[in-house]
Scaffold this active site. Structure first.
Site, PDB file in Angstrom:
ATOM      1  N   HIS A   1       0.817  -1.215   0.000  1.00  0.00           N
ATOM      2  CA  HIS A   1       0.000   0.000   0.000  1.00  0.00           C
ATOM      3  C   HIS A   1       0.851   1.265   0.000  1.00  0.00           C
ATOM      4  O   HIS A   1       0.347   2.347   0.296  1.00  0.00           O
ATOM      5  CB  HIS A   1      -0.946   0.000   1.195  1.00  0.00           C
ATOM      6  CG  HIS A   1      -1.846  -1.192   1.207  1.00  0.00           C
ATOM      7  ND1 HIS A   1      -2.868  -1.367   0.298  1.00  0.00           N
ATOM      8  CD2 HIS A   1      -1.855  -2.288   1.986  1.00  0.00           C
ATOM      9  CE1 HIS A   1      -3.477  -2.514   0.531  1.00  0.00           C
ATOM     10  NE2 HIS A   1      -2.869  -3.097   1.546  1.00  0.00           N
TER      11      HIS A   1
ATOM     12  N   LEU B   1       3.211   4.217   1.072  1.00  0.00           N
ATOM     13  CA  LEU B   1       3.414   4.946   2.325  1.00  0.00           C
ATOM     14  C   LEU B   1       2.095   5.635   2.688  1.00  0.00           C
ATOM     15  O   LEU B   1       1.976   6.847   2.742  1.00  0.00           O
ATOM     16  CB  LEU B   1       4.548   5.961   2.153  1.00  0.00           C
ATOM     17  CG  LEU B   1       5.133   6.624   3.393  1.00  0.00           C
ATOM     18  CD1 LEU B   1       5.557   5.596   4.431  1.00  0.00           C
ATOM     19  CD2 LEU B   1       6.316   7.487   3.024  1.00  0.00           C
ATOM     20  N   HIS B   2       1.063   4.820   2.899  1.00  0.00           N
ATOM     21  CA  HIS B   2      -0.263   5.325   3.217  1.00  0.00           C
ATOM     22  C   HIS B   2      -0.708   4.796   4.566  1.00  0.00           C
ATOM     23  O   HIS B   2      -0.353   3.706   4.967  1.00  0.00           O
ATOM     24  CB  HIS B   2      -1.263   4.901   2.142  1.00  0.00           C
ATOM     25  CG  HIS B   2      -0.924   5.460   0.799  1.00  0.00           C
ATOM     26  ND1 HIS B   2      -1.241   6.749   0.442  1.00  0.00           N
ATOM     27  CD2 HIS B   2      -0.264   4.934  -0.252  1.00  0.00           C
ATOM     28  CE1 HIS B   2      -0.809   6.976  -0.783  1.00  0.00           C
ATOM     29  NE2 HIS B   2      -0.199   5.889  -1.223  1.00  0.00           N
ATOM     30  N   LEU B   3      -1.491   5.576   5.264  1.00  0.00           N
ATOM     31  CA  LEU B   3      -2.103   5.257   6.541  1.00  0.00           C
ATOM     32  C   LEU B   3      -1.182   4.573   7.539  1.00  0.00           C
ATOM     33  O   LEU B   3      -0.361   5.217   8.145  1.00  0.00           O
ATOM     34  CB  LEU B   3      -3.406   4.489   6.315  1.00  0.00           C
ATOM     35  CG  LEU B   3      -4.429   5.251   5.465  1.00  0.00           C
ATOM     36  CD1 LEU B   3      -5.635   4.393   5.183  1.00  0.00           C
ATOM     37  CD2 LEU B   3      -4.824   6.558   6.098  1.00  0.00           C
TER      38      LEU B   3
ATOM     39  N   PRO C   1       1.461   2.426   7.375  1.00  0.00           N
ATOM     40  CA  PRO C   1       2.911   2.586   7.174  1.00  0.00           C
ATOM     41  C   PRO C   1       3.357   4.033   7.396  1.00  0.00           C
ATOM     42  O   PRO C   1       4.415   4.274   7.985  1.00  0.00           O
ATOM     43  CB  PRO C   1       3.135   2.156   5.728  1.00  0.00           C
ATOM     44  CG  PRO C   1       1.984   1.270   5.411  1.00  0.00           C
ATOM     45  CD  PRO C   1       0.832   1.810   6.202  1.00  0.00           C
TER      46      PRO C   1
END
Length: 95
Positions: A16, A18-20, A22
């Site tokens: 995913h 570098l979203h939410l 991470p």
């Protein structure tokens, strides 16, 4: 005494990007250091940098899987901050 600077470029391989979650892990780790940490998405953002301690700014970079990021830090523990953040990304954010 001069201020330390450090930088690194690497690919983000998390499914995913570098979203939410991470990004939250990245921000929490960056906040442990006194250095000013910045991150840029070299694959998309045209050089725009985000404050490494801001979840909103980091997620707004739109880092997807396979994108290259540049982490920069300036301050007394700059190299330690960059090394730790590289380790986090290379570990696939602990996955």
């Amino acid at each position: 005494m001069s201020e330390q600077e450090a930088a690194a470029e690497l690919s983000v391989e998390h499914d995913h990007g570098l979203h939410l979650r991470p990004a939250a892990n990245f921000v929490r780790l960056a906040a442990r250091y006194r250095a000013d940490v910045r991150v840029a998405n070299l694959s998309r953002s045209g050089g725009r940098q985000a404050n490494g301690r801001s979840l909103l700014e980091v997620t707004a970079l739109g880092v997807d899987r396979g994108h290259t990021v540049r982490i920069t830090a300036r301050g007394e523990d700059a190299q330690e901050a960059v090394d730790a953040l590289q380790g986090l990304i290379r570990s696939n954010f602990g996955a």
